[in-house]
Design an enzyme around this catalytic site. Structure first.
Site, PDB file in Angstrom:
ATOM      1  N   HIS A  38       0.831  -1.206   0.000  1.00  0.00           N
ATOM      2  CA  HIS A  38       0.000   0.000   0.000  1.00  0.00           C
ATOM      3  C   HIS A  38       0.861   1.250   0.000  1.00  0.00           C
ATOM      4  CE1 HIS A  38      -4.408  -0.821   1.052  1.00  0.00           C
ATOM      5  NE2 HIS A  38      -3.894  -1.990   0.710  1.00  0.00           N
ATOM      6  N   GLU A 106      -6.526  -0.178  -6.101  1.00  0.00           N
ATOM      7  CA  GLU A 106      -7.523   0.730  -5.527  1.00  0.00           C
ATOM      8  C   GLU A 106      -7.085   2.162  -5.764  1.00  0.00           C
ATOM      9  OE1 GLU A 106      -5.626  -1.084  -3.123  1.00  0.00           O
ATOM     10  OE2 GLU A 106      -6.826  -2.922  -3.190  1.00  0.00           O
TER      11      GLU A 106
END
Length: 318
Positions: A38, A106
């Site tokens: 991430h 995402e």
């Protein structure tokens, strides 16, 4: 027989803590490691997000377990040619014990460079082209590529593992499962969905491995464990495509206000009842998964590993 791994959460923990958890996982008897990739955590309460490739380098010196990213998005934030180099180096450092888990990503992590966030069908097409580039570079040949989404000129990887890096593809729906069967060496998904596994296998996945994972919150007080899981990971219960399109941790915090502790308690095994944890793992095993990863929510990592070492893993392996 299924294997059981531990899921290292870069969203919750700094690098040194992740390495310590990996050591504890190996000592507790887990078979493998997943690690998230991430740029942002899902919310500010989680509070961390180290660069995964640096952490993998440290893991290679600390443990003997296999490691896989779960998952890396090689589409927007990082060019697939760079991911190919990172994966090759990780595989060398780990002596061939590395798998590259990839997905379509995402907005939370991928929009940071100011590019547009493509719709799902476009991201799947980008992923297919990205994997073509990565696999071509992993041969060690010099390549040039002028595709619809990416350009590579005169690129060659010099530091390469002895065997090609396996690439597993994340999928959460039927179309993505069929794509994973076609372009991946295995399937990654986060729900014990037998129908999705069967679609993957019928679509060309055959005997390729299937990997799944879930979150748990061990603790001696179940109500406190539920509160911890709700505070840190309520976002997991958001419906539909929100997880792919919301752009910032603050947006996830706002949306997560709609998630109740009861919803989290019904979805996440909380507390110290071994039956609840065994049941959560076996839901994946019964759905046909080859390896199941579990992530402990919160700070009490040592208590979790002691619990799984003594109360959960022995029952799973009976």
């Amino acid at each position: 027989m299924a294997h059981f791994g531990y899921f290292l959460s870069c969203e919750e923990h700094p690098p040194a803590a992740l390495v310590d958890q990996a050591r504890m996982a190996e000592q507790a008897g887990f078979d493998a490691l997943w690690i998230s990739d991430h740029y942002h955590p899902w919310n500010d309460r989680q509070g961390q997000s180290p660069f995964v490739w640096s952490v993998i380098g440290a893991l290679s010196q600390a443990v003997s377990l296999p490691v896989e990213t779960a998952v890396t998005c090689p589409l927007v934030r990082t060019h697939p040619a760079v991911i190919a180099q990172a994966a090759a180096t990780s595989a060398v450092q780990l002596g061939g014990r590395f798998r590259l888990g990839v997905g379509s990503g995402e907005a939370l992590n991928e929009h940071i460079l100011g590019t547009g966030w493509p719709e799902a069908a476009v991201r799947l097409a980008m992923l297919e082209e990205a994997l073509q580039i990565i696999r071509n570079l992993l041969t060690g040949e010099q390549i040039s590529h002028h595709g619809r989404y990416y350009t590579v000129e005169n690129a060659r990887l010099y530091t390469l593992p002895d065997e090609p890096v396996p690439i597993d593809v994340s999928a959460f729906g039927p179309q993505a499962a069929e794509s994973a069967a076609r372009i991946g060496d295995g399937l990654i998904t986060m729900m014990p969905d037998r129908a999705l596994v069967e679609r993957f296998r019928r679509g060309g996945g055959g005997a390729k491995p299937v990997y799944g994972g879930f979150k748990a919150c061990w603790g001696p007080d179940r109500r406190e464990a539920v509160r911890t899981a709700h505070r840190l990971w309520a976002n997991q219960q958001l419906p539909g495509e929100l997880g792919q399109i919301l752009p910032t941790p603050r947006h996830f915090e706002q949306a997560s206000e709609l998630v109740t502790p009861e919803q989290v308690a019904s979805a996440v095994p909380c507390g110290d009842d071994p039956d609840a944890h065994v049941e959560a793992v076996n839901a994946f095993v019964d759905a046909g998964f080859d390896t199941v990863y579990v992530q402990q929510i919160g700070e009490d990592q040592q208590g979790f590993f002691d619990f799984y070492r003594t109360k959960v893993l022995p029952r799973l392996r009976d």
